[in-house]
Scaffold this motif. Sequence first.
Motif, PDB file in Angstrom:
ATOM      1  N   ARG A  15      -2.452   1.927  -5.064  1.00 18.33           N
ATOM      2  CA  ARG A  15      -1.069   2.297  -4.486  1.00 18.33           C
ATOM      3  C   ARG A  15       0.014   1.632  -5.419  1.00 18.33           C
ATOM      4  O   ARG A  15       1.101   2.332  -5.526  1.00 18.33           O
ATOM      5  CB  ARG A  15      -0.795   1.072  -3.206  1.00 18.33           C
ATOM      6  CG  ARG A  15      -1.766   1.484  -1.837  1.00 18.33           C
ATOM      7  CD  ARG A  15      -1.324   0.678  -0.901  1.00 18.33           C
ATOM      8  NE  ARG A  15      -2.289   0.955   0.172  1.00 18.33           N
ATOM      9  CZ  ARG A  15      -2.081   0.298   1.523  1.00 18.33           C
ATOM     10  NH1 ARG A  15      -1.386  -0.605   1.596  1.00 18.33           N
ATOM     11  NH2 ARG A  15      -3.040   0.678   2.498  1.00 18.33           N
ATOM     12  N   LYS A  58      -2.457  -5.388   5.677  1.00 12.57           N
ATOM     13  CA  LYS A  58      -1.452  -4.435   5.127  1.00 12.57           C
ATOM     14  C   LYS A  58      -0.519  -5.281   4.054  1.00 12.57           C
ATOM     15  O   LYS A  58       0.145  -4.751   3.255  1.00 12.57           O
ATOM     16  CB  LYS A  58      -0.569  -4.072   6.202  1.00 12.57           C
ATOM     17  CG  LYS A  58       0.432  -5.056   6.898  1.00 12.57           C
ATOM     18  CD  LYS A  58       0.982  -4.198   7.963  1.00 12.57           C
ATOM     19  CE  LYS A  58       2.058  -5.584   8.752  1.00 12.57           C
ATOM     20  NZ  LYS A  58       2.637  -4.982   9.906  1.00 12.57           N
ATOM     21  N   LYS A  93       9.996  -2.273  -6.735  1.00 14.32           N
ATOM     22  CA  LYS A  93      10.977  -1.788  -5.657  1.00 14.32           C
ATOM     23  C   LYS A  93      10.686  -0.512  -4.672  1.00 14.32           C
ATOM     24  O   LYS A  93      10.787  -0.477  -3.560  1.00 14.32           O
ATOM     25  CB  LYS A  93      12.510  -1.642  -6.222  1.00 14.32           C
ATOM     26  CG  LYS A  93      13.484  -1.640  -5.248  1.00 14.32           C
ATOM     27  CD  LYS A  93      15.041  -1.206  -6.019  1.00 14.32           C
ATOM     28  CE  LYS A  93      16.144  -1.918  -5.401  1.00 14.32           C
ATOM     29  NZ  LYS A  93      17.146  -1.793  -6.212  1.00 14.32           N
ATOM     30  N   PRO A  94      10.195   0.431  -5.285  1.00 19.66           N
ATOM     31  CA  PRO A  94       9.942   1.696  -4.650  1.00 19.66           C
ATOM     32  C   PRO A  94       8.584   1.469  -3.469  1.00 19.66           C
ATOM     33  O   PRO A  94       8.759   1.786  -2.378  1.00 19.66           O
ATOM     34  CB  PRO A  94       9.173   2.597  -5.455  1.00 19.66           C
ATOM     35  CG  PRO A  94      10.171   2.427  -6.523  1.00 19.66           C
ATOM     36  CD  PRO A  94      10.300   0.980  -6.588  1.00 19.66           C
ATOM     37  N   TYR A  95       7.788   0.673  -3.875  1.00 19.96           N
ATOM     38  CA  TYR A  95       6.488   0.074  -3.180  1.00 19.96           C
ATOM     39  C   TYR A  95       7.200  -0.542  -2.088  1.00 19.96           C
ATOM     40  O   TYR A  95       6.953  -0.617  -0.938  1.00 19.96           O
ATOM     41  CB  TYR A  95       5.691  -0.373  -3.896  1.00 19.96           C
ATOM     42  CG  TYR A  95       4.335  -0.854  -2.963  1.00 19.96           C
ATOM     43  CD1 TYR A  95       3.416   0.235  -2.629  1.00 19.96           C
ATOM     44  CD2 TYR A  95       3.971  -2.218  -2.489  1.00 19.96           C
ATOM     45  CE1 TYR A  95       2.337  -0.167  -2.049  1.00 19.96           C
ATOM     46  CE2 TYR A  95       3.102  -2.329  -1.784  1.00 19.96           C
ATOM     47  CZ  TYR A  95       1.977  -1.626  -1.494  1.00 19.96           C
ATOM     48  OH  TYR A  95       1.095  -1.925  -0.742  1.00 19.96           O
ATOM     49  N   ALA A  97       9.806  -1.046  -0.726  1.00 19.11           N
ATOM     50  CA  ALA A  97      10.844  -0.475   0.316  1.00 19.11           C
ATOM     51  C   ALA A  97       9.959  -0.025   1.455  1.00 19.11           C
ATOM     52  O   ALA A  97      10.349   0.178   2.615  1.00 19.11           O
ATOM     53  CB  ALA A  97      11.603   0.721  -0.443  1.00 19.11           C
ATOM     54  N   GLN A  98       8.610   0.385   1.241  1.00 23.46           N
ATOM     55  CA  GLN A  98       7.872   0.957   2.411  1.00 23.46           C
ATOM     56  C   GLN A  98       6.791  -0.076   2.750  1.00 23.46           C
ATOM     57  O   GLN A  98       5.932   0.420   3.700  1.00 23.46           O
ATOM     58  CB  GLN A  98       7.469   2.116   2.005  1.00 23.46           C
ATOM     59  CG  GLN A  98       8.422   3.207   1.843  1.00 23.46           C
ATOM     60  CD  GLN A  98       8.057   4.625   1.535  1.00 23.46           C
ATOM     61  OE1 GLN A  98       7.002   4.904   1.913  1.00 23.46           O
ATOM     62  NE2 GLN A  98       9.020   5.372   0.954  1.00 23.46           N
ATOM     63  N   HIS A  99       6.410  -1.147   1.915  1.00 23.98           N
ATOM     64  CA  HIS A  99       5.089  -1.830   2.359  1.00 23.98           C
ATOM     65  C   HIS A  99       5.402  -3.549   2.299  1.00 23.98           C
ATOM     66  O   HIS A  99       6.438  -3.824   1.568  1.00 23.98           O
ATOM     67  CB  HIS A  99       4.074  -1.518   1.334  1.00 23.98           C
ATOM     68  CG  HIS A  99       3.822  -0.022   1.283  1.00 23.98           C
ATOM     69  ND1 HIS A  99       2.846   0.556   2.052  1.00 23.98           N
ATOM     70  CD2 HIS A  99       4.026   0.897   0.383  1.00 23.98           C
ATOM     71  CE1 HIS A  99       2.879   1.728   1.762  1.00 23.98           C
ATOM     72  NE2 HIS A  99       3.402   1.944   0.761  1.00 23.98           N
ATOM     73  N   SER A 100       4.663  -4.164   2.783  1.00 23.78           N
ATOM     74  CA  SER A 100       4.832  -5.545   2.946  1.00 23.78           C
ATOM     75  C   SER A 100       4.118  -6.067   1.811  1.00 23.78           C
ATOM     76  O   SER A 100       3.116  -5.812   1.207  1.00 23.78           O
ATOM     77  CB  SER A 100       3.843  -6.050   4.159  1.00 23.78           C
ATOM     78  OG  SER A 100       3.975  -7.433   4.175  1.00 23.78           O
TER      79      SER A 100
END
Length: 129
Positions: A15, A58, A93-95, A97-100
């Motif tokens: 990821r 997660k 930052k992009p990761y 923004a959507q993941h813990s």
Amino acid sequence: MPHLSIEYSANLENRVDISGLCANLRQAAERIEAFPLAGLRVRALRADHFAIADGDQKHGFVDISVRLRAGRTMSVRKAAANALFRAAEEFLKPYMAQHSLALSLEMRDIDPELSPKTGTIRDHLGDPQ
């Protein structure tokens, strides 16, 4: 020195571009005047076994350890730690923004009398420092 060791949870493997994170941190470290180029080392180690917060798989983590030969002032070390942390945070930052994800960094001094070193990297750099 410095040596940066990135420990990360295995669930980030497919990821997050871990090689890209290493390159990003090396570039950030290269811009820090107090860090000699020949001493820079960045490595990443995957943690296959981990448990975070409520145990839900997660959640992930990136923990950056910066080992640095003693002798730099607190203000120099603090500025360097902040610059490296900001570089990692911006990269992730992009990761995030959507993941813990938990991101941390710790810088610590190494006693030069208890840490012998040798190497030929300086001999092979185009512009040795």
